[in-house]
Design a protein around this motif. Structure first.
Motif, PDB file in Angstrom:
ATOM      1  N   ILE A  39     -30.611 -32.434  22.512  1.00 59.05           N
ATOM      2  CA  ILE A  39     -31.530 -33.542  22.773  1.00 59.05           C
ATOM      3  C   ILE A  39     -31.472 -34.518  21.601  1.00 59.05           C
ATOM      4  N   ILE A  40     -31.516 -35.807  21.901  1.00 57.25           N
ATOM      5  CA  ILE A  40     -31.633 -36.837  20.868  1.00 57.25           C
ATOM      6  C   ILE A  40     -32.921 -37.621  21.127  1.00 57.25           C
ATOM      7  N   ASN A  55     -44.023 -24.866  13.053  1.00 56.99           N
ATOM      8  CA  ASN A  55     -43.215 -24.139  12.075  1.00 56.99           C
ATOM      9  C   ASN A  55     -41.729 -24.133  12.458  1.00 56.99           C
ATOM     10  N   LEU A  56     -41.207 -25.317  12.739  1.00 55.80           N
ATOM     11  CA  LEU A  56     -39.822 -25.460  13.163  1.00 55.80           C
ATOM     12  C   LEU A  56     -38.933 -25.824  11.980  1.00 55.80           C
ATOM     13  N   VAL A  82     -35.235 -27.890  16.345  1.00 52.94           N
ATOM     14  CA  VAL A  82     -34.996 -27.199  17.618  1.00 52.94           C
ATOM     15  C   VAL A  82     -36.201 -27.379  18.529  1.00 52.94           C
ATOM     16  N   LEU A  83     -35.976 -27.265  19.811  1.00 50.94           N
ATOM     17  CA  LEU A  83     -37.064 -27.236  20.771  1.00 50.94           C
ATOM     18  C   LEU A  83     -37.801 -25.907  20.593  1.00 50.94           C
ATOM     19  N   THR A  86     -36.809 -21.991  21.560  1.00 48.47           N
ATOM     20  CA  THR A  86     -35.427 -22.039  22.043  1.00 48.47           C
ATOM     21  C   THR A  86     -34.511 -22.222  20.830  1.00 48.47           C
ATOM     22  N   ASN A  87     -33.211 -22.201  21.103  1.00 50.76           N
ATOM     23  CA  ASN A  87     -32.246 -22.585  20.072  1.00 50.76           C
ATOM     24  C   ASN A  87     -31.566 -23.910  20.431  1.00 50.76           C
ATOM     25  N   ILE A  88     -32.224 -24.711  21.275  1.00 52.77           N
ATOM     26  CA  ILE A  88     -31.673 -25.993  21.698  1.00 52.77           C
ATOM     27  C   ILE A  88     -31.854 -27.010  20.579  1.00 52.77           C
ATOM     28  N   PRO A  89     -30.766 -27.576  20.064  1.00 52.40           N
ATOM     29  CA  PRO A  89     -30.894 -28.548  18.964  1.00 52.40           C
ATOM     30  C   PRO A  89     -31.595 -29.831  19.400  1.00 52.40           C
ATOM     31  N   VAL A  90     -32.442 -30.327  18.544  1.00 52.35           N
ATOM     32  CA  VAL A  90     -33.070 -31.632  18.738  1.00 52.35           C
ATOM     33  C   VAL A  90     -32.662 -32.502  17.558  1.00 52.35           C
TER      34      VAL A  90
END
Length: 486
Positions: A39-40, A55-56, A82-83, A86-90
């Motif tokens: 995600i951007i 706490n990301l 990250v979201l 999850t381990n989805i990069p933001v």
């Protein structure tokens, strides 16, 4: 298949409306169906606060990048988080000049801010994410991305391979600005014509997204049809008809792990379809919390949302005097137009034992209202999808809606003689029709408790999880790739 979502809002990092909810949830359900997903979004001020809250992790991954085309040659840096869960990069596009306000949409020149973000995102994609296949953009704020790709970068050997899918979350917001915005954005002047971005003497960002994206979708099937009509098309119905073959409707979903009455930590008493006694306990707790008389027999009717005409707040205001003649309680939570906020507060002073008006944004209170209410009203003038009716049904709270857009796709009229249906509704946008629908619901509530219990269970059995919708998005992505390769 590698996907990048680009959005101005991503819940819970930055959210104003349903756009943030969708982009903050859908990628979770796509993650196992694609090779890579990320995600951007802009690094809004509120994002940093929420990264700390949840706490990301946060790290700077790029510094001193410059947009390829935009005339505002401010440097930007890119941070990575990250979201949540999850381990989805933001990836967060940061520029202190443009993303400097406390509120997401407070910047005085949104046309400069959003066009810069679009070009900066493409700069970052080429620099760091060259293997991305599909760019999934959302609403007008990101709609210049396909315009840049088809014009400024059509000969770029990396960017010209990207396909675009545009999700229109709400056609009522289009991004309409003066023609000189093209110069600021670094886009060619020939786009100022009726077959491109020109729109009644201005330029229209969303129109550009509609014309230049490979595939389009809205957030319900009915809304996809409605926006091709003069009534709902906001003067873009003709453009949408041109793209009819590439326009799809995919219903939004909700995250059933978060919105789960059995496990929800934001409500005092968890419950399920076999244990509705605890739903009544939530109702009594809600009444006490909002200083309403505690009485489990009194039906609680609630509204959560923006206090604006689109959400039907004008209809609600017109029937409050009538409703307060009945043995009911009404709870309203939200913010919006000052004239309606002030009017509702006057009604509360007039009927303190009947009304609880809460002019604020409070997620914890919202959950309690969904769980503790008996009925939930959404008499929207138009509603692309709507999530409130889905949340309410999940918690056994019966929706009363105007059958438009996603409300028509998700709520089915209930009939006691067949025990089928999940709520009540009306079609013509009038306060009298809303009142009749409320009275229909109250008639069942007061006169046939067995029938009402069946209705509550019907509502709780509905499935609006994201799994089916995620599969439909995969098909859209494949169509966009096939169209690009054709």
């Amino acid at each position: 298949m590698n996907i990048t979502f680009i959005s101005y809002e991503v819940a819970p990092l930055a959210k104003v409306g349903g756009l943030g909810d969708v982009v903050g949830t859908l990628p979770k359900f796509l993650q196992n169906k694609v090779d890579n997903i990320n995600i951007i979004m802009p690094f809004h001020k509120i994002v940093e606060k929420n990264i700390e809250k949840y706490n990301l992790p946060l790290e700077k991954v790029y510094d001193e990048l410059y947009p390829f085309s935009h005339s505002l040659k401010y440097p930007f840096s890119v941070y990575k988080s990250v979201l949540p869960n999850t381990n989805i990069p933001v990836y967060l596009i940061k520029n202190d000049n443009l993303f400097s306000t406390e509120e997401i949409y407070e910047y005085p020149h949104p046309e400069h801010q959003t066009s810069y973000f679009c070009d900066a995102s493409l700069t970052f994609v080429k620099t760091a994410l060259p293997d991305i296949d599909i760019i999934h953009i959302n609403d007008w704020q990101t709609s210049l991305i396909p315009v840049y790709l088809r014009n400024n970068y059509r000969d770029d050997e990396i960017l010209n391979k990207k396909t675009t899918v545009l999700t229109i979350h709400n056609l009522g917001y289009q991004g309409i600005f003066s023609p000189d915005t093209l110069n600021v954005a670094g886009l060619p002047g020939y786009l100022y014509n009726i077959d491109a971005l020109e729109f009644f003497g201005q330029i229209n960002f969303l129109k550009g997204g509609i014309l230049f994206s490979d595939i389009l979708n809205t957030v319900s099937r009915t809304y996809a049809e409605e926006i091709q009509t003069e009534e709902y098309g906001y003067k873009l119905d003709g453009v949408l008809k041109i793209r009819n073959e590439d326009l799809y409707g995919i219903l939004n979903g909700i995250d059933y792990e978060i919105f789960n009455p059995e496990t929800d930590k934001l409500i005092p008493y968890n419950f399920n379809i076999k244990n509705l006694e605890n739903k009544t306990k939530n109702k009594l707790y809600l009444q006490e919390k909002l200083n309403l008389p505690q009485n489990k027999e009194i039906p609680v009717i609630s509204f959560i949302g923006r206090i604006v005409e689109q959400k039907g707040i004008d209809l609600i205001s017109e029937i409050i005097d009538y409703l307060t003649l009945l043995d009911i309680q009404i709870i309203i939570l939200g913010t919006g137009e000052k004239k309606y906020e002030e009017l509702l507060l006057k009604y509360q002073n007039k009927y303190p034992d009947k009304l609880s008006i809460n002019i604020k944004f409070d997620l914890d209170l919202a959950q309690l209202i969904y769980a503790g209410s008996d009925m939930f009203i959404m008499p929207s003038k138009y509603e692309p999808c709507g999530l409130g009716q889905m949340y309410s049904m999940r918690y056994g709270t019966i929706p009363i809606v105007r059958y438009t857009g996603g409300l028509a796709d998700t709520v089915k009229e209930f009939y006691c003689n067949t025990n089928e249906g999940t709520g009540f509704g009306f079609y013509e946008y009038t306060s009298s029709n809303l009142l009749i629908s409320v009275l229909k619901a109250l008639n069942v509530y007061f006169r046939n408790q067995e029938c009402w219990n069946t209705l509550v269970k019907n509502a709780m059995k509905t499935d609006f999880s994201w799994d089916k919708s995620a599969d439909e998005y995969i098909l859209l992505y494949k169509r966009s790739i096939n169209k690009k390769n054709y």
